[in-house]
Design a protein around this motif. Structure first.
Motif, PDB file in Angstrom:
ATOM      1  N   ARG A  20      -1.317  60.154 -79.130  1.00 52.98           N
ATOM      2  CA  ARG A  20      -1.797  59.129 -77.947  1.00 52.98           C
ATOM      3  C   ARG A  20      -0.485  58.170 -77.461  1.00 52.98           C
ATOM      4  O   ARG A  20       0.142  58.469 -76.573  1.00 52.98           O
ATOM      5  CB  ARG A  20      -2.706  58.582 -77.412  1.00 52.98           C
ATOM      6  N   ARG A  21      -0.135  57.240 -78.460  1.00 54.40           N
ATOM      7  CA  ARG A  21       0.796  56.282 -78.347  1.00 54.40           C
ATOM      8  C   ARG A  21       2.245  57.038 -78.170  1.00 54.40           C
ATOM      9  O   ARG A  21       3.186  56.876 -77.439  1.00 54.40           O
ATOM     10  CB  ARG A  21       0.744  55.304 -79.404  1.00 54.40           C
ATOM     11  N   SER A  22       2.261  58.063 -79.159  1.00 55.69           N
ATOM     12  CA  SER A  22       3.855  58.839 -79.076  1.00 55.69           C
ATOM     13  C   SER A  22       4.013  59.540 -77.755  1.00 55.69           C
ATOM     14  O   SER A  22       4.991  59.370 -77.262  1.00 55.69           O
ATOM     15  CB  SER A  22       3.697  59.751 -80.224  1.00 55.69           C
ATOM     16  N   GLU A  23       2.697  60.004 -77.285  1.00 55.23           N
ATOM     17  CA  GLU A  23       3.224  60.768 -75.954  1.00 55.23           C
ATOM     18  C   GLU A  23       3.401  59.867 -74.693  1.00 55.23           C
ATOM     19  O   GLU A  23       4.400  60.003 -73.964  1.00 55.23           O
ATOM     20  CB  GLU A  23       2.040  61.455 -75.569  1.00 55.23           C
ATOM     21  N   ALA A  24       3.018  58.731 -74.790  1.00 55.88           N
ATOM     22  CA  ALA A  24       3.147  57.617 -73.769  1.00 55.88           C
ATOM     23  C   ALA A  24       4.908  57.184 -74.046  1.00 55.88           C
ATOM     24  O   ALA A  24       5.591  56.937 -73.104  1.00 55.88           O
ATOM     25  CB  ALA A  24       2.384  56.331 -74.010  1.00 55.88           C
ATOM     26  N   ILE A  25       4.896  57.045 -75.336  1.00 58.83           N
ATOM     27  CA  ILE A  25       6.551  56.440 -75.672  1.00 58.83           C
ATOM     28  C   ILE A  25       7.571  57.605 -75.209  1.00 58.83           C
ATOM     29  O   ILE A  25       8.489  57.291 -74.474  1.00 58.83           O
ATOM     30  CB  ILE A  25       6.800  56.335 -77.115  1.00 58.83           C
ATOM     31  N   TRP A  26       7.300  58.936 -75.336  1.00 57.41           N
ATOM     32  CA  TRP A  26       8.031  60.018 -74.948  1.00 57.41           C
ATOM     33  C   TRP A  26       8.374  59.803 -73.433  1.00 57.41           C
ATOM     34  O   TRP A  26       9.508  60.088 -73.045  1.00 57.41           O
ATOM     35  CB  TRP A  26       7.745  61.226 -75.494  1.00 57.41           C
ATOM     36  N   ARG A  27       7.369  59.608 -72.878  1.00 57.11           N
ATOM     37  CA  ARG A  27       7.261  59.402 -71.405  1.00 57.11           C
ATOM     38  C   ARG A  27       8.361  58.438 -70.842  1.00 57.11           C
ATOM     39  O   ARG A  27       8.893  58.151 -69.744  1.00 57.11           O
ATOM     40  CB  ARG A  27       5.944  59.142 -70.616  1.00 57.11           C
ATOM     41  N   ASP A  28       8.310  57.167 -71.358  1.00 50.28           N
ATOM     42  CA  ASP A  28       8.553  55.882 -71.306  1.00 50.28           C
ATOM     43  C   ASP A  28      10.419  55.905 -71.672  1.00 50.28           C
ATOM     44  O   ASP A  28      11.175  55.251 -71.080  1.00 50.28           O
ATOM     45  CB  ASP A  28       8.119  54.652 -72.136  1.00 50.28           C
ATOM     46  N   LEU A  29      10.608  56.708 -72.816  1.00 43.01           N
ATOM     47  CA  LEU A  29      11.852  56.669 -73.193  1.00 43.01           C
ATOM     48  C   LEU A  29      13.077  56.692 -72.335  1.00 43.01           C
ATOM     49  O   LEU A  29      13.911  55.990 -72.275  1.00 43.01           O
ATOM     50  CB  LEU A  29      12.009  57.641 -74.635  1.00 43.01           C
ATOM     51  N   PRO A  30      12.969  57.968 -71.428  1.00 37.70           N
ATOM     52  CA  PRO A  30      14.011  58.043 -70.396  1.00 37.70           C
ATOM     53  C   PRO A  30      14.047  56.741 -69.306  1.00 37.70           C
ATOM     54  O   PRO A  30      15.429  56.875 -68.867  1.00 37.70           O
ATOM     55  CB  PRO A  30      13.596  59.445 -69.861  1.00 37.70           C
ATOM     56  N   VAL A  31      13.019  56.268 -69.379  1.00 38.62           N
ATOM     57  CA  VAL A  31      12.763  55.306 -68.239  1.00 38.62           C
ATOM     58  C   VAL A  31      13.477  53.853 -68.736  1.00 38.62           C
ATOM     59  O   VAL A  31      14.424  53.232 -68.271  1.00 38.62           O
ATOM     60  CB  VAL A  31      11.579  55.056 -67.542  1.00 38.62           C
ATOM     61  N   ASN A  32      13.097  53.502 -69.887  1.00 43.77           N
ATOM     62  CA  ASN A  32      13.406  52.242 -70.688  1.00 43.77           C
ATOM     63  C   ASN A  32      14.059  52.495 -72.080  1.00 43.77           C
ATOM     64  O   ASN A  32      13.656  51.928 -73.009  1.00 43.77           O
ATOM     65  CB  ASN A  32      12.121  51.609 -70.685  1.00 43.77           C
ATOM     66  N   PRO A  33      15.035  53.176 -72.245  1.00 45.86           N
ATOM     67  CA  PRO A  33      15.682  53.365 -73.414  1.00 45.86           C
ATOM     68  C   PRO A  33      16.270  52.163 -74.066  1.00 45.86           C
ATOM     69  O   PRO A  33      16.098  52.155 -75.447  1.00 45.86           O
ATOM     70  CB  PRO A  33      16.950  54.202 -73.240  1.00 45.86           C
ATOM     71  N   GLN A  34      16.516  50.914 -73.270  1.00 49.29           N
ATOM     72  CA  GLN A  34      16.837  50.008 -73.865  1.00 49.29           C
ATOM     73  C   GLN A  34      15.753  48.984 -74.635  1.00 49.29           C
ATOM     74  O   GLN A  34      15.985  48.206 -75.466  1.00 49.29           O
ATOM     75  CB  GLN A  34      17.478  48.853 -72.802  1.00 49.29           C
ATOM     76  N   LYS A  35      14.546  49.597 -74.537  1.00 49.80           N
ATOM     77  CA  LYS A  35      13.399  48.896 -75.202  1.00 49.80           C
ATOM     78  C   LYS A  35      13.267  49.231 -76.499  1.00 49.80           C
ATOM     79  O   LYS A  35      12.691  48.451 -77.319  1.00 49.80           O
ATOM     80  CB  LYS A  35      12.034  49.389 -74.373  1.00 49.80           C
ATOM     81  N   TYR A  36      14.021  50.514 -76.801  1.00 47.66           N
ATOM     82  CA  TYR A  36      13.714  50.871 -78.219  1.00 47.66           C
ATOM     83  C   TYR A  36      14.559  50.734 -79.129  1.00 47.66           C
ATOM     84  O   TYR A  36      16.016  50.786 -78.789  1.00 47.66           O
ATOM     85  CB  TYR A  36      13.076  52.386 -77.992  1.00 47.66           C
ATOM     86  N   ARG A  37      14.569  50.660 -80.396  1.00 48.15           N
ATOM     87  CA  ARG A  37      15.607  50.882 -81.504  1.00 48.15           C
ATOM     88  C   ARG A  37      14.970  51.654 -82.539  1.00 48.15           C
ATOM     89  O   ARG A  37      13.930  51.208 -83.099  1.00 48.15           O
ATOM     90  CB  ARG A  37      15.825  49.440 -82.181  1.00 48.15           C
ATOM     91  N   VAL A  38      15.645  52.888 -82.715  1.00 45.80           N
ATOM     92  CA  VAL A  38      15.126  54.106 -83.703  1.00 45.80           C
ATOM     93  C   VAL A  38      15.723  53.615 -85.007  1.00 45.80           C
ATOM     94  O   VAL A  38      16.992  53.380 -85.107  1.00 45.80           O
ATOM     95  CB  VAL A  38      15.640  55.132 -82.991  1.00 45.80           C
ATOM     96  N   LEU A  39      14.752  53.832 -86.073  1.00 51.02           N
ATOM     97  CA  LEU A  39      15.384  53.884 -87.460  1.00 51.02           C
ATOM     98  C   LEU A  39      14.786  55.075 -88.042  1.00 51.02           C
ATOM     99  O   LEU A  39      13.670  55.349 -87.991  1.00 51.02           O
ATOM    100  CB  LEU A  39      14.803  52.581 -88.126  1.00 51.02           C
ATOM    101  N   THR A  40      15.662  55.922 -88.641  1.00 52.75           N
ATOM    102  CA  THR A  40      15.273  57.142 -89.066  1.00 52.75           C
ATOM    103  C   THR A  40      16.264  57.390 -90.175  1.00 52.75           C
ATOM    104  O   THR A  40      17.356  56.653 -90.454  1.00 52.75           O
ATOM    105  CB  THR A  40      15.036  58.230 -88.232  1.00 52.75           C
ATOM    106  N   GLY A  41      15.915  58.385 -91.047  1.00 50.52           N
ATOM    107  CA  GLY A  41      16.894  58.600 -92.127  1.00 50.52           C
ATOM    108  C   GLY A  41      16.527  59.715 -93.076  1.00 50.52           C
ATOM    109  O   GLY A  41      15.455  60.367 -92.954  1.00 50.52           O
ATOM    110  N   ASP A  42      17.196  59.850 -94.152  1.00 48.64           N
ATOM    111  CA  ASP A  42      16.977  60.841 -95.343  1.00 48.64           C
ATOM    112  C   ASP A  42      17.567  60.367 -96.491  1.00 48.64           C
ATOM    113  O   ASP A  42      18.298  59.666 -96.658  1.00 48.64           O
ATOM    114  CB  ASP A  42      17.980  62.143 -94.888  1.00 48.64           C
ATOM    115  N   ARG A  43      16.920  60.802 -97.466  1.00 49.68           N
ATOM    116  CA  ARG A  43      17.454  60.671 -98.861  1.00 49.68           C
ATOM    117  C   ARG A  43      18.559  61.660 -99.264  1.00 49.68           C
ATOM    118  O   ARG A  43      18.579  62.832 -98.674  1.00 49.68           O
ATOM    119  CB  ARG A  43      16.533  60.979 -99.879  1.00 49.68           C
TER     120      ARG A  43
END
Ligand code: TRP
Length: 362
Positions: free
Chosen positions: A13-36
């Protein structure tokens, strides 16, 4: 016992809300992801996570991508191919469209960010042995790797991952379901750090949120297990169009000419149908319907065509990169590592003040 039941639905549920918010407020987020850096990436990674990263980048979100080289040492003694694997990884990232030079995207190796690694020590004091013991994903990985002895870095790698995320105050981590326990631990570490050292003040570390994406479950060309380079059933992103065709030709199907999408009953055929659907954007059922009684050969021909079309721009970009690959890889890493160090040093300095370890020396 902290709440584990319901956590998944909540995370969805939280993820779905974030997906909706991302295009509106991209500056609120900082993504960290990666691979070995354990090898070149394949189309499972492409449809599962790389496309997602490119999408986040395109929304204007700041994206830190960790190449988790130290983490490779958790389940093997030596890592002789690490430099080649790091190179492959960077070139895979760039060829799918991650673009550190045109966007707020940073690609870095965590071995090269000393302050990040230093956070591990205070973080370890915030985690109980029992909590590490109970982590289901770590248990599975130990089993899957067939380890007879487990080194302490394997045991504590979820804590190291917390440092990977928190050094830059990352607050959004694209994950699959199996990574949720790790993220939960990162959230606890942030929360406990704030409670212990920043009581009554602004929280110093964010509690990172999971961004669940509906990663399609892509099987290998043998149809029996997850696509994986080590199982030799993968189509690598760097494969040529001809190699891709040959690999698809060798894929397992069954004797029934009718194409259907029934992942449980017909995993091999359904997997090829799924791959077509990921390339064309159709529903898998619609792909099966469209192909009807065409048979396995036509199914493979169709997949070869649409997959090679989908990967054509990726390959074109790769071919261009290959002309000056070593220099490009170095430049991208230098740029990412520099920024990662800046963020890690700043966060560590704040942490030291909070922990009462600032002796006024700098
Ligand atoms: N464990 C991840 C992998 O195996 C890589 C990784 C390291 C990571 N640190 C991370 C992913 C922090 C997300 C957040 O590919």
């Amino acid at each position: 016992m902290e709440n584990t039941v319901g956590t998944f639905e909540e995370a969805v549920r939280r993820s779905e809300a974030i997906w909706r918010d991302l295009p509106v407020n991209p500056q609120k987020y900082r993504v960290l992801t990666g691979d070995r850096p354990t090898g070149a990436l394949h189309i499972g990674h492409y449809f599962g996570s790389l496309q997602n990263r490119v999408k986040l980048q395109g929304l204007g979100v700041e994206c830190f991508i960790v190449i988790a080289d130290y983490q490779v040492l958790t389940d093997r003694d030596t890592a002789p191919r690490i430099p080649e694997n790091v190179r492959d990884l960077v070139l895979d990232y760039l060829s799918v469209g991650l673009d550190p030079e045109g966007h707020r995207t940073y690609i870095f190796a965590h071995s090269h960010v000393p302050a990040l690694n230093q956070m591990l020590l205070p973080f370890l004091t915030l985690v109980g042995m029992g909590e590490l013991d109970r982590n289901p994903t770590v248990k599975e990985e130990i089993e899957a790797a067939g380890l007879t002895t487990v080194n302490a870095a394997m045991y504590t790698y979820p804590v190291h991952q917390a440092a990977d995320i928190l050094f830059c105050k990352g607050n959004l981590v694209p994950v699959g379901k199996d990574q949720l326990p790790h993220l939960e631990l990162s959230r606890k570490i942030a929360r406990r750090f704030n409670q212990r050292y920043a009581r009554g003040k602004e929280p110093l570390l964010p509690e990172p949120m999971a961004l669940l994406s509906e990663a399609p479950k892509i099987l290998g060309l043998d149809g029996s297990q997850k696509m994986s380079k080590s199982r030799n059933n993968a189509i690598l992103l760097k494969a040529t169009a001809d190699e891709t065709a040959a690999l698809i030709r060798s894929a397992k199907t069954d004797a029934d000419r009718r194409i259907t999408y029934e992942p449980e009953r017909r995993p091999e055929v359904s997997n090829l149908v799924l791959l077509i659907s990921l390339c064309t954007g159709e529903k898998p059922e619609a792909v099966a319907e469209r192909l009807g009684d065409a048979g396995g050969f036509a199914l493979k021909q169709e997949l070869t065509r649409v997959l090679n079309d989908t990967l054509a721009p990726v390959r074109a970009r790769r071919a261009e990169l290959e002309r000056d690959a070593d220099e490009v890889v170095r430049r991208v890493l230098r740029h990412g590592i520099e920024e990662a160090n800046r963020r890690a040093n700043a966060t560590l300095a704040e942490m030291r003040v909070a922990m009462n370890m600032d002796y006024g020396l700098s």
